[in-house]
Design a protein around this motif. Structure first.
Motif, PDB file in Angstrom:
ATOM      1  N   ASN A  35       0.791  -1.097  -0.025  1.00  9.80           N
ATOM      2  CA  ASN A  35       0.020   0.042  -0.049  1.00  9.80           C
ATOM      3  C   ASN A  35       0.854   1.216   0.030  1.00  9.80           C
ATOM      4  O   ASN A  35       2.023   1.215   0.769  1.00  9.80           O
ATOM      5  N   GLY A  36       0.382   2.251  -0.844  1.00 13.76           N
ATOM      6  CA  GLY A  36       1.171   3.472  -0.742  1.00 13.76           C
ATOM      7  C   GLY A  36       2.544   3.383  -1.772  1.00 13.76           C
ATOM      8  O   GLY A  36       3.166   4.566  -1.631  1.00 13.76           O
ATOM      9  N   ALA A  37       2.804   2.558  -2.305  1.00 12.03           N
ATOM     10  CA  ALA A  37       3.912   2.117  -2.976  1.00 12.03           C
ATOM     11  C   ALA A  37       4.242   3.079  -4.363  1.00 12.03           C
ATOM     12  O   ALA A  37       5.355   3.552  -4.599  1.00 12.03           O
ATOM     13  N   GLY A  38       2.872   3.494  -5.131  1.00 12.05           N
ATOM     14  CA  GLY A  38       3.269   4.291  -6.268  1.00 12.05           C
ATOM     15  C   GLY A  38       2.482   3.666  -7.444  1.00 12.05           C
ATOM     16  O   GLY A  38       2.517   3.898  -8.548  1.00 12.05           O
ATOM     17  N   LYS A  39       1.664   2.576  -7.135  1.00 10.80           N
ATOM     18  CA  LYS A  39       1.055   1.754  -8.319  1.00 10.80           C
ATOM     19  C   LYS A  39       0.147   2.763  -8.998  1.00 10.80           C
ATOM     20  O   LYS A  39      -0.149   2.823 -10.328  1.00 10.80           O
ATOM     21  N   THR A  40      -0.987   3.176  -8.304  1.00  7.79           N
ATOM     22  CA  THR A  40      -2.242   4.050  -8.959  1.00  7.79           C
ATOM     23  C   THR A  40      -1.440   5.340  -9.545  1.00  7.79           C
ATOM     24  O   THR A  40      -1.985   5.721 -10.724  1.00  7.79           O
ATOM     25  N   THR A  41      -0.318   6.001  -8.864  1.00  7.77           N
ATOM     26  CA  THR A  41       0.483   6.758  -9.438  1.00  7.77           C
ATOM     27  C   THR A  41       0.854   6.591 -10.964  1.00  7.77           C
ATOM     28  O   THR A  41       0.825   7.450 -11.997  1.00  7.77           O
ATOM     29  N   HIS A 186      -3.622  -6.271  -5.831  1.00  5.63           N
ATOM     30  CA  HIS A 186      -3.274  -6.960  -4.482  1.00  5.63           C
ATOM     31  C   HIS A 186      -3.293  -8.639  -4.684  1.00  5.63           C
ATOM     32  O   HIS A 186      -2.933  -9.228  -3.409  1.00  5.63           O
TER      33      HIS A 186
HETATM   34  N1  LIG Z   1      -2.571  13.688  -5.101  1.00  2.00           N
HETATM   35  C1  LIG Z   1      -1.679  13.228  -4.166  1.00  2.00           C
HETATM   36  N2  LIG Z   1      -1.157  14.231  -3.494  1.00  2.00           N
HETATM   37  C2  LIG Z   1      -0.489  13.867  -2.367  1.00  2.00           C
HETATM   38  N3  LIG Z   1       0.085  12.567  -2.156  1.00  2.00           N
HETATM   39  C3  LIG Z   1      -0.473  11.659  -2.901  1.00  2.00           C
HETATM   40  C4  LIG Z   1      -1.343  11.915  -3.977  1.00  2.00           C
HETATM   41  N4  LIG Z   1      -1.631  10.895  -4.727  1.00  2.00           N
HETATM   42  C5  LIG Z   1      -1.033   9.746  -4.114  1.00  2.00           C
HETATM   43  N5  LIG Z   1      -0.241  10.366  -3.091  1.00  2.00           N
HETATM   44  C6  LIG Z   1       0.797   9.483  -2.334  1.00  2.00           C
HETATM   45  O1  LIG Z   1       1.624   8.923  -3.001  1.00  2.00           O
HETATM   46  C7  LIG Z   1       1.945   7.580  -2.496  1.00  2.00           C
HETATM   47  C8  LIG Z   1       1.563   6.571  -3.397  1.00  2.00           C
HETATM   48  O2  LIG Z   1       0.402   6.549  -3.762  1.00  2.00           O
HETATM   49  P1  LIG Z   1      -0.317   5.418  -4.794  1.00  2.00           P
HETATM   50  O3  LIG Z   1      -1.944   5.753  -4.578  1.00  2.00           O
HETATM   51  O4  LIG Z   1       0.324   5.402  -6.173  1.00  2.00           O
HETATM   52  O5  LIG Z   1      -0.113   4.125  -3.937  1.00  2.00           O
HETATM   53  P2  LIG Z   1      -0.623   2.530  -4.312  1.00  2.00           P
HETATM   54  O6  LIG Z   1       0.683   1.743  -4.720  1.00  2.00           O
HETATM   55  O7  LIG Z   1      -1.567   2.715  -5.480  1.00  2.00           O
HETATM   56  O8  LIG Z   1      -1.335   2.249  -2.978  1.00  2.00           O
HETATM   57  P3  LIG Z   1      -2.589   1.090  -2.667  1.00  2.00           P
HETATM   58  O9  LIG Z   1      -2.031  -0.086  -2.823  1.00  2.00           O
HETATM   59  O10 LIG Z   1      -2.768   1.742  -1.271  1.00  2.00           O
HETATM   60  O11 LIG Z   1      -3.669   1.583  -3.507  1.00  2.00           O
HETATM   61  C9  LIG Z   1       1.224   7.385  -1.417  1.00  2.00           C
HETATM   62  O12 LIG Z   1       1.819   7.839  -0.260  1.00  2.00           O
HETATM   63  C10 LIG Z   1      -0.012   8.426  -1.284  1.00  2.00           C
HETATM   64  O13 LIG Z   1      -0.274   8.986  -0.186  1.00  2.00           O
END
Ligand SMILES: Nc1ncnc2c1ncn2[C@@H]1O[C@H](COP(=O)(O)OP(=O)(O)OP(=O)(O)O)[C@@H](O)[C@H]1O
Length: 235
Positions: A35-41, A186
């Motif tokens: 969680n929070g690694a950066g996948k959705t980004t 996941h």
């Molecule tokens: N718009 C934003 N502004 C500030 N921080 C952000 C924003 N979008 C994402 N983040 C931060 O960037 C990091 C990566 O977020 P991301 O959503 O890419 O994680 P993820 O791997 O998809 O996580 P998960 O498995 O929990 O969905 C997280 O720490 C999140 O809090």
């Protein structure tokens, strides 16, 4: 084709994505990571919803920063409720049909709706649907038509077990087509089933790619090796 060239998009010092270099062409790629690694980004960068601070993201030869960049060739099943809650299913489906303006899209959505037992003429508002029904709607609309890139972000979240089985059958068919697929989940079993390559994202970057063609169990082992496991104490 999806190209990330030295891409960086950090939201804060430690949050976001950086140092990403990858080309994905007519392959099925799995994205996994804590969680929070950066996948959705990663996904939002490739859709142009975020623009890179450094480097470039190029989709089918067009940079996401280019004014000619458009999402027509991309089908996206998001992890979040990013569709208008106040519209009825019927209204929303017809709105998307008008945007797509494509006969194949219209026939595909009818077929996938039948398979997933979903009523496209439902007059209920989207906000009143269960999360599983919303998920079905997103899948039906996301995979239909003539897309050459499909992006799945936790597509089976909230689906009942039969719907998951049906979705898996659809994925097997999509896998056999000449598409570029990014599948973020996941559920490592799904990634192992549908993808040829697994990318592990941790601490804001891709830390490992795992060949899933021959050694499927590699993904779970690799994932665990990047996870900082803690003992559960007495409580
Ligand atoms: N718009 C934003 N502004 C500030 N921080 C952000 C924003 N979008 C994402 N983040 C931060 O960037 C990091 C990566 O977020 P991301 O959503 O890419 O994680 P993820 O791997 O998809 O996580 P998960 O498995 O929990 O969905 C997280 O720490 C999140 O809090």
């Amino acid at each position: 084709m999806i190209e990330f060239k030295n891409v960086e998009k950090m939201f804060t010092k430690n949050k976001g994505l950086k140092n990403v270099n990858i080309t994905i062409n007519k392959e099925n790629i799995g994205l996994v990571g804590p969680n929070g690694a950066g996948k959705t980004t990663f996904i939002e960068l490739l859709l142009g919803l975020h623009l890179p601070r450094k480097g470039e993201v190029i989709i089918n030869g067009v940079k996401t920063t280019d004014k000619n960049f458009n999402l027509k060739s991309i089908g996206y099943i998001s992890a979040n409720l990013n569709i208008p809650k106040k519209l009825s299913v019927f209204e929303y489906v017809n709105y998307i049909k008008e945007l797509e303006n494509n006969e194949k899209f219209n026939t595909n959505i009818e077929m996938f709706a039948r398979v997933l037992s979903f009523d496209l003429n439902d007059a209920s508002s989207i906000g009143s649907l269960s999360s599983g029904m919303v998920q079905k709607l997103k899948i039906i609309l996301g995979i239909s038509g003539d897309k050459d890139i499909l992006i799945f972000d936790e597509p089976t979240r909230g689906l009942d077990p039969i719907a998951v089985e049906l979705f898996e059958k659809v994925m097997e068919k999509l896998k056999a087509k000449d598409l570029t697929i990014v599948y973020c989940s996941h559920i490592l079993d799904e990634v192992e089933k549908f993808c040829e390559l697994g990318l592990i994202i941790k601490d804001n970057t891709i830390v490992k790619d795992v060949n899933l063609k021959e050694h499927k169990a590699n993904l779970k082992d690799s994932f665990n090796s990047y996870y900082d496991l803690k003992e559960i104490g007495e409580f």
